[in-house]
Scaffold this motif. Structure first.
Motif, mmCIF file in Angstrom:
data_model
loop_
_atom_site.group_PDB
_atom_site.id
_atom_site.type_symbol
_atom_site.label_atom_id
_atom_site.label_comp_id
_atom_site.label_asym_id
_atom_site.label_seq_id
_atom_site.Cartn_x
_atom_site.Cartn_y
_atom_site.Cartn_z
ATOM 1 N N ALA A 1 -0.072 149.262 80.128
ATOM 2 C CA ALA A 1 -1.092 150.147 79.566
ATOM 3 C C ALA A 1 -1.867 149.440 78.459
ATOM 4 O O ALA A 1 -3.102 149.557 78.372
ATOM 5 C CB ALA A 1 -0.441 151.422 79.043
ATOM 6 N N LEU B 1 -4.192 146.987 80.089
ATOM 7 C CA LEU B 1 -5.334 147.686 80.680
ATOM 8 C C LEU B 1 -6.343 148.066 79.601
ATOM 9 O O LEU B 1 -7.556 147.919 79.786
ATOM 10 C CB LEU B 1 -4.846 148.933 81.430
ATOM 11 C CG LEU B 1 -5.942 149.863 81.968
ATOM 12 C CD1 LEU B 1 -6.893 149.115 82.888
ATOM 13 C CD2 LEU B 1 -5.309 151.053 82.690
ATOM 14 N N TRP B 2 -5.856 148.556 78.471
ATOM 15 C CA TRP B 2 -6.750 148.926 77.376
ATOM 16 C C TRP B 2 -7.542 147.706 76.893
ATOM 17 O O TRP B 2 -8.753 147.778 76.681
ATOM 18 C CB TRP B 2 -5.947 149.521 76.221
ATOM 19 C CG TRP B 2 -6.780 149.819 74.997
ATOM 20 C CD1 TRP B 2 -6.831 149.091 73.855
ATOM 21 C CD2 TRP B 2 -7.678 150.918 74.829
ATOM 22 N NE1 TRP B 2 -7.713 149.661 72.967
ATOM 23 C CE2 TRP B 2 -8.246 150.785 73.538
ATOM 24 C CE3 TRP B 2 -8.051 151.982 75.635
ATOM 25 C CZ2 TRP B 2 -9.178 151.690 73.036
ATOM 26 C CZ3 TRP B 2 -8.981 152.887 75.137
ATOM 27 C CH2 TRP B 2 -9.535 152.740 73.862
ATOM 28 N N LEU C 1 -10.289 146.835 79.415
ATOM 29 C CA LEU C 1 -11.433 147.748 79.371
ATOM 30 C C LEU C 1 -12.271 147.544 78.109
ATOM 31 O O LEU C 1 -13.500 147.588 78.154
ATOM 32 C CB LEU C 1 -10.944 149.194 79.461
ATOM 33 C CG LEU C 1 -10.246 149.586 80.765
ATOM 34 C CD1 LEU C 1 -9.758 151.029 80.696
ATOM 35 C CD2 LEU C 1 -11.187 149.412 81.953
ATOM 36 N N TRP D 1 -15.230 144.092 83.846
ATOM 37 C CA TRP D 1 -16.081 145.202 84.269
ATOM 38 C C TRP D 1 -16.873 144.859 85.525
ATOM 39 O O TRP D 1 -17.084 145.709 86.395
ATOM 40 C CB TRP D 1 -17.028 145.608 83.141
ATOM 41 C CG TRP D 1 -16.423 146.587 82.182
ATOM 42 C CD1 TRP D 1 -16.057 146.368 80.888
ATOM 43 C CD2 TRP D 1 -16.081 147.951 82.466
ATOM 44 N NE1 TRP D 1 -15.523 147.505 80.338
ATOM 45 C CE2 TRP D 1 -15.517 148.493 81.284
ATOM 46 C CE3 TRP D 1 -16.183 148.758 83.591
ATOM 47 C CZ2 TRP D 1 -15.076 149.801 81.200
ATOM 48 C CZ3 TRP D 1 -15.741 150.072 83.518
ATOM 49 C CH2 TRP D 1 -15.199 150.576 82.342
ATOM 50 N N ILE E 1 -14.577 145.248 88.448
ATOM 51 C CA ILE E 1 -14.315 146.670 88.698
ATOM 52 C C ILE E 1 -15.482 147.308 89.437
ATOM 53 O O ILE E 1 -15.302 148.020 90.439
ATOM 54 C CB ILE E 1 -14.037 147.397 87.368
ATOM 55 C CG1 ILE E 1 -12.743 146.892 86.732
ATOM 56 C CG2 ILE E 1 -13.962 148.909 87.597
ATOM 57 C CD1 ILE E 1 -12.539 147.354 85.309
ATOM 58 N N MET F 1 -11.619 143.448 91.990
ATOM 59 C CA MET F 1 -10.302 143.614 91.381
ATOM 60 C C MET F 1 -9.210 142.878 92.159
ATOM 61 O O MET F 1 -8.268 142.340 91.572
ATOM 62 C CB MET F 1 -9.974 145.102 91.251
ATOM 63 C CG MET F 1 -10.779 145.797 90.163
ATOM 64 S SD MET F 1 -10.243 147.504 89.845
ATOM 65 C CE MET F 1 -10.956 148.339 91.271
ATOM 66 N N GLY G 1 -1.995 144.771 84.337
ATOM 67 C CA GLY G 1 -3.004 145.669 83.786
ATOM 68 C C GLY G 1 -4.026 146.074 84.838
ATOM 69 O O GLY G 1 -4.398 147.253 84.948
ATOM 70 N N LEU G 2 -4.466 145.113 85.628
ATOM 71 C CA LEU G 2 -5.421 145.411 86.703
ATOM 72 C C LEU G 2 -4.777 146.256 87.802
ATOM 73 O O LEU G 2 -5.415 147.151 88.368
ATOM 74 C CB LEU G 2 -5.957 144.100 87.285
ATOM 75 C CG LEU G 2 -6.903 143.310 86.366
ATOM 76 C CD1 LEU G 2 -7.105 141.897 86.899
ATOM 77 C CD2 LEU G 2 -8.243 144.027 86.235
ATOM 78 N N LEU H 1 -4.736 149.752 86.668
ATOM 79 C CA LEU H 1 -6.074 150.342 86.785
ATOM 80 C C LEU H 1 -6.329 150.851 88.193
ATOM 81 O O LEU H 1 -6.847 151.964 88.378
ATOM 82 C CB LEU H 1 -7.122 149.296 86.402
ATOM 83 C CG LEU H 1 -8.593 149.723 86.585
ATOM 84 C CD1 LEU H 1 -8.910 150.958 85.746
ATOM 85 C CD2 LEU H 1 -9.532 148.570 86.247
ATOM 86 N N LEU I 1 -4.372 154.042 88.795
ATOM 87 C CA LEU I 1 -4.980 155.186 88.108
ATOM 88 C C LEU I 1 -6.257 155.635 88.807
ATOM 89 O O LEU I 1 -6.505 156.841 88.961
ATOM 90 C CB LEU I 1 -5.270 154.825 86.652
ATOM 91 C CG LEU I 1 -4.043 154.590 85.765
ATOM 92 C CD1 LEU I 1 -4.473 154.155 84.375
ATOM 93 C CD2 LEU I 1 -3.183 155.846 85.686
ATOM 94 N N LEU I 2 -7.082 154.686 89.234
ATOM 95 C CA LEU I 2 -8.316 155.042 89.934
ATOM 96 C C LEU I 2 -8.016 155.798 91.226
ATOM 97 O O LEU I 2 -8.628 156.835 91.515
ATOM 98 C CB LEU I 2 -9.122 153.782 90.244
ATOM 99 C CG LEU I 2 -9.876 153.132 89.087
ATOM 100 C CD1 LEU I 2 -10.478 151.802 89.529
ATOM 101 C CD2 LEU I 2 -10.980 154.061 88.575
#
Length: 249
Positions: free
Chosen positions: A40, A43-44, A47, A53, A56, A202, A220-221, A224, A227-228
């Motif tokens: 987490a 990932l933060w 971002l 980005w 992504i 990604m 981390g990726l 992501l 979560l997506l």
């Protein structure tokens, strides 16, 4: 929150807590997996820094394009097959066994046709997703009550009016199941293809981090993506529940 939702949340929290503990006490070595809290944090940082980005956005654009193409093509092909019983009897057994074929073995063909880049990735994702929509279309059109067809004759509706006022609304709960599956397969096809066919996205970023032993960024990726997919699937499930409730009425 419903009772099922609370139980689901409890199961996820327990699994994450167990994984965190296993990583912290070195049951799982840091070279294999990092704790969920570290994922987490990674990932933060990803971002906030904006380093990925572009990757992504590339992946999300490819997924959206593949999903839309698969839904539209799948519906059109399914409608045509449904209207031709002889063709359906010949094609339907092939559809049933379609997913036994490893779709990714065709990636050299798509490289030749489209080159290395988003087009080949989208083509593989569409190939993976379209059959789910075809099958859902056939099921949905089969489930339209015959009384609605008689109603259309009584009301003297034309083919277009009948499609938009009767057939599509009646078949929509089944069609949306195909949409959900097409989106899921589009995610799988795009992310998996980016590992081998892309210099962006990604999937490529995860493979690059893995090859450079950067577990923190890799996980981390990966978090992501999880979560997506969870957010998208939750939103689609909410719409699906509404459609299924309307079907039961």
């Amino acid at each position: 929150m419903t009772r099922e939702g609370r139980i689901r949340l409890l199961v996820v929290a327990a699994a994450v807590g167990a994984l965190e503990l296993a990583c912290r006490i070195d049951w799982i070595p840091a070279s294999v997996m990092i704790p969920p809290s570290a994922m987490a944090t990674s990932l933060w940082d990803i971002l906030v820094s904006g380093t990925h980005w572009k990757d992504i956005l590339v992946s999300l654009r490819s997924v959206a394009t593949a999903a839309v193409l698969a839904v539209v093509l799948g519906f059109l092909v399914g409608a045509v097959i449904h209207a031709l019983p002889l063709v359906r009897s010949a094609v339907e057994p092939l559809l049933a066994s379609y997913y036994a074929v490893p779709t990714f073995m065709f990636y050299p063909v798509f490289i030749i046709l489209f080159g290395v880049g988003p087009s080949a990735i989208i083509a593989i994702a569409v190939l993976l997703a379209v059959v789910a929509m075809i099958s859902a279309t056939l099921t949905g059109l089969d489930r339209i009550p015959r009384v609605l067809g008689k109603t259309a004759l009584i009301m003297r509706l034309g083919p277009i009016e009948r499609a938009f006022k009767i057939s599509l609304p009646a078949a929509m709960p089944y069609l949306f199941t195909g949409v959900k599956l097409a989106v899921a397969y589009a995610f799988i096809g795009v992310i998996a293809s980016e590992f081998i066919l892309s210099g962006a996205g990604m999937g490529y970023a995860i493979a690059y981090a893995y090859n450079n032993f950067n577990n923190r960024e890799m996980y981390g990726l990966m978090l992501l993506i999880v979560l997506l997919v969870t957010v998208v699937n939750t939103a689609l499930d909410a719409v699906d529940r509404r459609l299924q409730a309307r079907l039961r009425r």
